[in-house]
Design an enzyme around this catalytic site. Structure first.
Site, short mmCIF file in Angstrom:
data_model
loop_
_atom_site.label_atom_id
_atom_site.label_comp_id
_atom_site.label_asym_id
_atom_site.label_seq_id
_atom_site.Cartn_x
_atom_site.Cartn_y
_atom_site.Cartn_z
N GLU A 152 -10.91 1.07 -3.74
CA GLU A 152 -10.41 1.42 -2.68
C GLU A 152 -9.09 2.29 -2.78
O GLU A 152 -8.73 2.66 -3.79
CB GLU A 152 -10.16 0.26 -1.72
CG GLU A 152 -9.24 -0.82 -2.28
CD GLU A 152 -8.90 -2.09 -1.55
OE1 GLU A 152 -9.46 -2.33 -0.38
OE2 GLU A 152 -8.96 -3.18 -2.46
N ASP A 174 0.87 -1.15 -0.02
CA ASP A 174 -0.07 -0.13 0.29
C ASP A 174 0.88 1.23 -0.16
O ASP A 174 0.79 2.23 0.80
CB ASP A 174 -0.98 0.04 1.10
CG ASP A 174 -1.66 -1.27 1.39
OD1 ASP A 174 -1.72 -2.07 0.23
OD2 ASP A 174 -1.98 -1.80 2.42
#
Length: 528
Positions: free
Chosen positions: A189, A13
Site C-alpha cells: 500500500e 503516513d
C-alpha cells in the site's frame, strides 16, 4: 541533530515535499477535523504545524465515518506552480468491502485556501500523484479485492495500480495497469514514485501497520513497469529488531535535500512495556545514501532508523517537552486542537472571549456530533488541567476532562448530577469493549460544591490519575486507571485502530436540548 520522531504523537503516513529551501510533511488525520496536518521546516529538525487544508464541508464531511476511518495517507506534491494534495476519505473499513473515495485538492500556497476536491476514484486507498519528467501525471494507488473469502487479509491487497491523470479534465484517462504485486511480506500500500538517473523508483508500505511494518522498494525504466525488487527487498523496517526504541517502522516517502543528500520519512511507534503505543504512529526521518548499484540504503547501515540523525552544519538542539497554556481569549481556536468528524464546528463550540463554550450534543463516542475539543498526547508522561463552569440539570448532561482514543477506548472525569446527591464528579470509562462500547464506572459519585471546578489528569506511561482542586488543594479522584487502552494495540488491535491518544474537554447532552458548559483555560505539560 534530527531527533526521531520529528513529529511526536499521532502523525502517521508522512508524505514529504521540498520546494526550494522549504520542506513540508503531510500526515493522516483520520476522523479528526480539519483534515490533514501539514508541517513546515527549513532544516529537517524543527517542524511547525502550518495548515490543515481540508476545513469546509465541500472538501470533507466525515459525519458517520467509523473510528479510524476518514482521512488516510495524504500525498503532498508541488508542480506547475501548485501544491497538490491527494487523500482518501474512508467511509467503511470493516468486513470484506472498503469504501475508499480518493480526491485531489490544490493551492498555489500551503497557507492559502485550498480548492474544492476533484473526485478521482474509489478502487483502493493510499493514492499518490506522480508528476513525471515528461509532463504526464500518474495516479497510483493500491487495488482492493473484496472477493478473497477465506483467504488471509493480505490477499485483499491486489497490487499497486497506475493510471494517467488529465489535470485539465480532472479525470483519469487510459488503461489501468497493475504495476507491482508486492513482496513476500504482502499488504502492499501507500505507493510513491520518484525519478532518478533514468529510473522510476517505487516505494511502498508493506506488512500492515503493526510490528511487521516495512518500507519496500522497486524500480523500472518505465512508469508502467516491469519493476525489479530492491536487492534487500526493504529499505527500512524494525520487524526483526525487537529491542529498537522505534517500532512499527514503515510507510514514508523519499526527498532530495541540499548538497545531494537524500532522506526518507517513515512512521513509527514508541511502545510501552507490553507493546502498547499510546502516542499512536509518529513521524520520523532518516538519511539514505545511494550505492554503486543505484539503490538507496539507510546511511546508518541495516534497516532500522536511528533516534538521532546528524545534520551537517547544524548545531544539535536540546530536546524539549511540549508545554502549553491556552486561555481561549481570542476568536480562534488554538491550532493544537481538533474535533471529530463534522464540518460544522459552530454546533459544537464557540469562543466567548473568555471561555471555550461547548454545546452538548450526542453521547461520548458518537460518530456524528460529539462536543469534544482535544489535542494530541505528545509525550509518554504529561499533566493536563482545565477549569469548567457548568450547571447540569440532570444526569443526561455532563462536562469534563477526557483522555480519548475512540468510542470504545476512553476515560472521562465528568461533572454531572446524581439523583439524591445533586452536583457530583464521576468517572466514565470504556476500556476497550469494541463490540458494544459499554461503560464502566471505576468510582462512586463524589459530591461537588457549586461554582467553577478545576480538573486535572496525570499520565505516566500506562498509568493515569484524575484529580480535582478542592478545599486544601489538588486531590486524587478515583483509582489509578489503565492508560494503555488509549493505544492502537488495545481493544480490537493494531490493524483495526490507526490514530492515537488525545486529551481535552467534552460536554454531552443526551436529552437533545443543547445544554452548554464553559471551559476557562486548558494546559498541557509534557515530561521527557
Amino acid at each position: 541533530m534530527i531527533r526521531n520522531p520529528i513529529l511526536p504523537g499521532f502523525n502517521p503516513d508522512p508524505s514529504i515535499c521540498r520546494v526550494g529551501d522549504d520542506y513540508y510533511i503531510a500526515t493522516s488525520t483520520f476522523e479528526w477535523f480539519p483534515g490533514v496536518q501539514i508541517h513546515h521546516s527549513r532544516d529537517l529538525i524543527n517542524w511547525t504545524l502550518v495548515r490543515r487544508p481540508l476545513e469546509r464541508a465541500s472538501q470533507l464531511d466525515m459525519r458517520g465515518n467509523p473510528d479510524s476511518g476518514g482521512i488516510w495517507a495524504p500525498c503532498l506534491s508541488y508542480a506547475d506552480g501548485l501544491f497538490w494534495l491527494v487523500y482518501t476519505d474512508v467511509k467503511r473499513l470493516d468486513g470484506s468491502f472498503k469504501d475508499t473515495h480518493n480526491y485531489i485538492v490544490t493551492s498555489p500556497t500551503i497557507e492559502g485556501v485550498w480548492s474544492d476536491p476533484v473526485r478521482v476514484n474509489s478502487s483502493g486507498f493510499d493514492p499518490s500523484l506522480y508528476h513525471a519528467p515528461d509532463g504526464r501525471k500518474w495516479f497510483v494507488n493500491m487495488l482492493w479485492n473484496h472477493r478473497q473469502k477465506g483467504h488471509p487479509a493480505n490477499a485483499r491487497f491486489d497490487g499497486i495500480v497506475a493510471q494517467e491523470y488529465d489535470a485539465e479534465a480532472g479525470a483519469l484517462v487510459g488503461e489501468v495497469t497493475n504495476i507491482f504485486a508486492g513482496s513476500y511480506l504482502g499488504m502492499s500500500e501507500a505507493p510513491h514514485l520518484f525519478e532518478k538517473d533514468g529510473w522510476t523508483y517505487l516505494t511502498v508500505a508493506e506488512g500492515g501497520t503493526g510490528y511487521g511494518h516495512a518500507v519496500t522498494m522497486a524500480r523500472s525504466r518505465d512508469v508502467l513497469g516491469p519493476y525489479e525488487m530492491h536487492p534487500d527487498v526493504h529499505l527500512m523496517t524494525a520487524k526483526d529488531a525487537p529491542d529498537s526504541p522505534l517500532q512499527r517502522v514503515g510507510h514514508g516517502q523519499i526527498v532530495e535535500g541540499p548538497e545531494g543528500r537524500w532522506y526518507h520519512t517513515f512512521l513509527c511507534g514508541r511502545p510501552l512495556p507490553g507493546r502498547f503505543c499510546t502516542l499512536g504512529r509518529e513521524t520520523g526521518i532518516e538519511e539514505v545514501v545511494w550505492g554503486e548499484d543505484g539503490w538507496p540504503r539507510l546511511a546508518c547501515g541495516g534497516m532500522v532508523p536511528r533516534l538521532e540523525v546528524p545534520v551537517p552544519g547544524v548545531e544539535p538542539a536540546k530536546p524539549q517537552a511540549d508545554e502549553k497554556y491556552y486561555r481561549f481569549d481570542s476568536a480562534k481556536l488554538p491550532s493544537d486542537f481538533q474535533w471529530l468528524r463534522t464540518p460544522e464546528p459552530e454546533r459544537l463550540f464557540t469562543l466567548t472571549g473568555d471561555a471555550l463554550r461547548l454545546t452538548g450534543r450526542e453521547s461520548p463516542g458518537s460518530w456524528f456530533e460529539l462536543a469534544f475539543v482535544a489535542r494530541r498526547q505528545t509525550e509518554l508522561a504529561y499533566r493536563a488541567e482545565t477549569e469548567v463552569t457548568a450547571e447540569p440539570p440532570t444526569y443526561q448532561q455532563a462536562a469534563g476532562l477526557v483522555t480519548y482514543y475512540n468510542k470504545h477506548k476512553f476515560h472521562g472525569l465528568f461533572l454531572s448530577v446524581e439523583p439524591g446527591m445533586g452536583r457530583c464528579l464521576n468517572i466514565f470509562s470504556c476500556p476497550g469493549d469494541w463490540r458494544e462500547a459499554r461503560l464502566s464506572y471505576p468510582m462512586e459519585p463524589l459530591a461537588m460544591p457549586e461554582g467553577p471546578l478545576e480538573l486535572a489528569v496525570e499520565v505516566d506511561g500506562a498509568q493515569q490519575q484524575f484529580l480535582a482542586k478542592l478545599e486544601g488543594g489538588w486531590r486524587d479522584v478515583g483509582p489509578v486507571l489503565d492508560a494503555s487502552i488509549l493505544s492502537d494495540e488495545a481493544g480490537r488491535g493494531e490493524h483495526g485502530s490507526f490514530t492515537g491518544a488525545f486529551v481535552g474537554m467534552m460536554a454531552f447532552d443526551t436529552s437533545g436540548q443543547g445544554w452548554q458548559a464553559d471551559f476557562a483555560h486548558f494546559s498541557y505539560s509534557g515530561r521527557l
